[in-house]
Design an enzyme around this catalytic site. Structure first.
Site, PDB file in Angstrom:
ATOM      1  CG  ASP A  34      -5.208  10.869   7.298  1.00 17.56           C
ATOM      2  OD1 ASP A  34      -4.276  10.071   7.126  1.00 17.56           O
ATOM      3  OD2 ASP A  34      -5.473  11.796   6.500  1.00 17.56           O
ATOM      4  CD  GLN A  76       2.436  12.347   5.187  1.00 15.64           C
ATOM      5  OE1 GLN A  76       3.580  11.958   5.406  1.00 15.64           O
ATOM      6  NE2 GLN A  76       1.975  12.523   3.970  1.00 15.64           N
TER       7      GLN A  76
HETATM    8  N1  PMP Z   1      -3.977  11.973   4.479  1.00 18.88           N
HETATM    9  C1  PMP Z   1      -2.757  12.506   4.591  1.00 18.88           C
HETATM   10  C2  PMP Z   1      -2.347  13.135   5.890  1.00 18.88           C
HETATM   11  C3  PMP Z   1      -1.877  12.461   3.509  1.00 18.88           C
HETATM   12  O1  PMP Z   1      -0.659  12.998   3.613  1.00 18.88           O
HETATM   13  C4  PMP Z   1      -2.299  11.860   2.295  1.00 18.88           C
HETATM   14  C5  PMP Z   1      -1.400  11.804   1.074  1.00 18.88           C
HETATM   15  N2  PMP Z   1      -0.748  12.993   0.770  1.00 18.88           N
HETATM   16  C6  PMP Z   1      -3.573  11.301   2.240  1.00 18.88           C
HETATM   17  C7  PMP Z   1      -4.380  11.378   3.343  1.00 18.88           C
HETATM   18  C8  PMP Z   1      -4.075  10.632   0.999  1.00 18.88           C
HETATM   19  O2  PMP Z   1      -3.357   9.469   0.768  1.00 18.88           O
HETATM   20  P1  PMP Z   1      -3.573   8.627  -0.579  1.00 18.88           P
HETATM   21  O3  PMP Z   1      -3.444   9.611  -1.713  1.00 18.88           O
HETATM   22  O4  PMP Z   1      -2.449   7.638  -0.551  1.00 18.88           O
HETATM   23  O5  PMP Z   1      -4.916   8.006  -0.505  1.00 18.88           O
END
Ligand code: PMP
Length: 409
Positions: A203, A206
């Site tokens: 993921d 960030q």
């Molecule tokens: N993973 C991480 C580490 C995030 O910081 C976020 C968003 N805060 C997400 C996933 C989800 O991203 P999105 O809402 O843009 O799908």
């Protein structure tokens, strides 16, 4: 104000939204980890697309449709180069990180995870990298396991070999924690998982915003990120998948564009990545994302990484000195965020007072409730930093925190 390599004053002129007052104070935007602001180049690219090229993609033979298709496919190439992927067909456009992870869970997961199997994640994860796996494990009768986090916010990697079992079908791990800023040594995790034949999803929501990422060097199977955190539009995101992995996966959603042919009885699915892009995609979003990547590369990802590191060190030092503040997370390597609590003052109250001072921060559990539980808090205040932030922004935050102390004294 700026360090050599990144002219922050100049960068700030590229972001029109920053030049406004909030509650009579100059806006200090410290919430880019939730959603980053957009440079003029991104806003103009979207506007240009709708003004000149808008049409549906892949289906039309007319000029506008051809132009829209070319713009969409060239955005795919742009993303592939940004991630250093070998092939642009390894880039699937989705709505964001959340959708990318759900796609892998429901496509790769349902095919490869069965009763008694295990999916391994970590206690650092955002809900987007927890809940899809909980859903999959419930559907398949599989077990979700967690690599623990230690008191500093690092993963307990001494537990990794015991947690990677013959039943582990996938390791899904964040590159950078959105709540603590921990930079996870994903390369090492990937090496250790792959040595046992276990695929890895990273993921990167960030991470891509703060430093260069090379998916081939990492050797991950999947990498996910969101456009809106990368100074691009909302509603567009990316799933990178190794071609052989994607090719072995069934579709996630059915509909237009993901097919080669449909009869009443049977559908022949399209090749990757189109097999995973059912329905009309967010073409303007992809165009805007490509413009954001162009912008970042013009500024220079290395220069951005150096600026972010320097500013984070300054912010941790300055915020940590405010009486009553307790910083959360002293991981070996950190990026992008300062997470903290203040004695006896609820984070939401802190956020509200800061807003009155024009300072935008995030307060709450940051969609990482299991991690909050590990640290014994329900919520924190999180200030997150981006290429347009300055030491003056951090100073404004610190002045605001002194104000919070006065208000709640
Ligand atoms: N993973 C991480 C580490 C995030 O910081 C976020 C968003 N805060 C997400 C996933 C989800 O991203 P999105 O809402 O843009 O799908």
């Amino acid at each position: 104000m700026s360090r050599p390599g990144l002219d922050v004053a100049r960068v700030r002129t590229d972001f029109p939204i920053l030049h406004q007052e909030v509650r009579g104070r100059p806006l200090v935007y410290l919430d880019s980890a939730a959603s980053a602001q957009k440079p003029r180049a991104v806003i103009d690219a979207i506007s240009h697309f709708y003004t000149h090229d808008n049409a549906n993609v892949h289906r039309g033979v007319h000029t506008l449709s051809e132009r829209a298709t070319a713009a969409f496919e060239s955005a795919r190439e742009r993303v592939a180069r940004f991630l250093h992927a070998k092939d642009d067909k390894e880039i699937v456009f989705v709505r964001g990180t959340t959708e990318a992870i759900n796609l892998v869970a429901q496509s790769f997961g349902r095919k490869n995870v069965g009763p008694g199997d295990e999916v391994l994640i970590t206690e650092l994860e955002h809900h987007a990298n927890i809940v899809p796996w909980q859903m999959l494990c419930e559907q398949q009768g599989a077990r979700l396991r967690y690599i623990p986090v230690d008191k500093k916010g690092d993963l307990a990697l001494d537990r990794l070999d015991e947690l990677l079992t013959p039943r582990t079908r996938l390791l899904a791990v964040t590159h950078v924690s959105n709540a603590l800023g921990t930079v996870v040594p994903v390369k090492e995790l990937i090496r250790r998982a792959r040595a046992r034949g276990i695929p890895v999803l990273v993921d990167g929501a960030q991470a891509v915003t703060h430093f260069p990422v090379d998916v081939v060097e990492l050797d991950c199977d999947f990498y996910a990120f969101s456009g809106h955190k990368l100074f691009g539009p909302m509603g567009i995101g990316v799933l990178y998948g190794k071609k052989e992995r994607l090719e072995a996966m069934p579709p996630y959603q059915g509909g237009g564009d993901m097919i080669l042919s449909v009869t009443k009885e049977k559908t022949v699915y399209n090749r990757v990545p189109y097999r995973f892009e059912a329905g009309t995609p967010d073409v303007a979003g992809a165009v805007g994302l490509a413009a954001a990547i162009d912008y970042l590369e013009r500024v220079g990802m290395e220069a951005i990484a150096a600026h972010d590191r320097e500013l984070l060190a300054y912010a941790e030092e300055a915020v940590g000195q405010v009486p009553g503040v307790r910083l959360l997370g002293q991981a070996r390597e950190r990026s992008g965020v300062v997470s903290f609590v203040m004695e006896d003052i609820h984070p939401h109250d802190i956020g509200t007072v800061l807003d009155r001072e024009g300072v935008a921060v995030r307060t709450g559990h940051h969609c990482a409730q299991p991690l909050m539980q590990c640290f014994g808090v329900a919520a924190t205040v999180r200030a997150s930093l981006a290429l347009y932030n300055t030491r003056e922004d951090v100073d404004a935050l610190v002045r605001g925190l002194h104000k919070v102390r006065e208000v709640f004294a």
